[in-house]
Design an enzyme around this catalytic site. Structure first.
Site, mmCIF file in Angstrom:
data_model
loop_
_atom_site.group_PDB
_atom_site.id
_atom_site.type_symbol
_atom_site.label_atom_id
_atom_site.label_comp_id
_atom_site.label_asym_id
_atom_site.label_seq_id
_atom_site.Cartn_x
_atom_site.Cartn_y
_atom_site.Cartn_z
ATOM 1 C CG ASP A 215 74.579 21.834 32.657
ATOM 2 O OD1 ASP A 215 75.300 21.499 33.158
ATOM 3 O OD2 ASP A 215 73.863 23.318 33.750
ATOM 4 C CG ASN A 223 71.079 16.844 44.005
ATOM 5 O OD1 ASN A 223 69.425 16.257 43.650
ATOM 6 N ND2 ASN A 223 71.633 16.688 43.129
ATOM 7 C CG ASP A 232 69.369 10.058 42.146
ATOM 8 O OD1 ASP A 232 70.338 11.060 41.803
ATOM 9 O OD2 ASP A 232 69.608 9.160 42.681
ATOM 10 C CD GLU A 258 75.358 18.960 37.466
ATOM 11 O OE1 GLU A 258 75.471 20.212 37.537
ATOM 12 O OE2 GLU A 258 75.400 18.525 37.767
#
Length: 337
Positions: A215, A223, A232, A258
């Protein structure tokens, strides 16, 4: 091979019928059949022994078409009385090339065949089963056949290109069905299928393997701070780091969001810890400044070694629980179930 042998037998039978009614000598079907038997035996030997696999065309389609054309030209010399049969056979032979030949191969085949056909027709011009009274008529006959073959080759070239295009599209669709659009890694469905296959194999053989869930720490913050496009880009770069770090036998996929999953065959916990810690350090030490000044990215990992009779949900559940402990313990660390 079966199709070529069948065509040879059919043609020999028709030639025999012509011999029975007195159109051609009996020698013609005998010679044509003998040549066909020898050629098919040679091709069967090359393909059956696997010798042809060292070439770009293991089925030897091009060579078989070439051999068929040579046999047909020889038959024209032996039995010009029924030249129309052999001219039609040339179209049948070239039709097989539509599945294998490139445009260049078709063009070269057409040039060579046209030249050889011209020589054969000229050699037996006085005995042709088609009425040819002078040189001009012979030239026109040859031109009609050559141009017809040219048009046929052109159509087959288009068919061949269409087939190649469809094949590429099918490959692309197959890749899309198993690959994650963003990272190019296996998608969740493909990974789960691979994991289930590994479990079934392990139940049969007893070979251990290890699964990990990875993770990206504080990904929402990345973000929110740097934007979703940067997020991304981070996922793509992490996927590349993980791919470069894992072994060729390992399978890595994007589990969702993620999270990534890693399957390590024939790997016990001690070996997995070494590999996963290396991955964790590679991400932590990676230079992320080219994406945003001051950016720092780390990952947390939960891993579990398969035990006999572990079903897929239990296996992933244990890895997920280990990941939760890694995140609860401060992130940027590895925990083992």
């Amino acid at each position: 091979m079966a199709s070529g042998a069948g065509d040879a037998l059919l043609n020999s039978f028709i030639l025999l019928c012509f011999a029975v009614i007195g159109t051609i000598p009996y020698l013609v079907p005998v010679v044509v059949l003998a040549i066909a038997v020898v050629m098919n035996a040679v091709f069967a030997l090359l393909i059956g022994t696997g010798f042809s696999k060292r070439w770009s065309d293991p089925s030897l389609t091009g060579m078989q078409i070439f051999a068929g054309c040579v046999t047909t030209l020889l038959a024209i010399l032996l039995a010009p009385q029924i030249v129309y049969m052999f001219l039609l056979n040339l179209f049948v032979l070239l039709s097989f090339g539509s599945l294998y030949f490139s445009r260049q191969a078709f063009f070269l085949t057409w040039l060579l065949l046209s030249a050889c056909l011209g020589i054969c027709l000229w050699a037996v011009r006085d005995h042709l089963g088609i009425q040819v009274t002078n040189t001009a008529e012979w030239v026109l006959l040859w031109l009609v056949v050559v141009l017809s073959l040219g048009r046929f080759v052109n159509i087959n070239t288009k068919v061949s290109r269409l087939r190649a295009s469809l094949s590429e599209k099918n490959k692309a669709l197959a890749a899309q069905a198993t690959r994650d659009d963003l990272t190019g890694l296996w998608n969740r469905r493909k990974f789960m299928q691979s994991l289930q296959d590994e479990i079934e194999q392990a139940n049969r053989t007893g070979h251990r393997f290890t699964v990990a869930i990875i993770d990206v720490d504080h990904f929402k913050k990345i973000n929110d701070t740097f934007g979703h496009l940067t997020g991304d880009a981070v996922l793509k770069e992490i996927s590349q780091i993980l791919s470069d770090t894992c072994r060729s036998v390992d399978s890595i996929g994007r589990y969702g969001g993620e999270e990534f999953t890693l399957l390590m065959p024939d790997t016990k916990t001690a070996q997995a810890i070494v590999a996963l810690e290396r991955m964790r350090r590679m991400v932590e030490q990676h230079n992320w400044s080219h994406m945003a000044a001051g950016m720092r990215v780390t990952i947390s990992i939960g891993t579990v070694e398969w035990q006999p009779a572990y079903p897929l949900p239990l296996l992933l559940g244990k890895a997920d629980a280990a990941l939760y402990r890694a995140k609860a313990g401060g992130r940027n660390q590895l925990r083992v179930a």
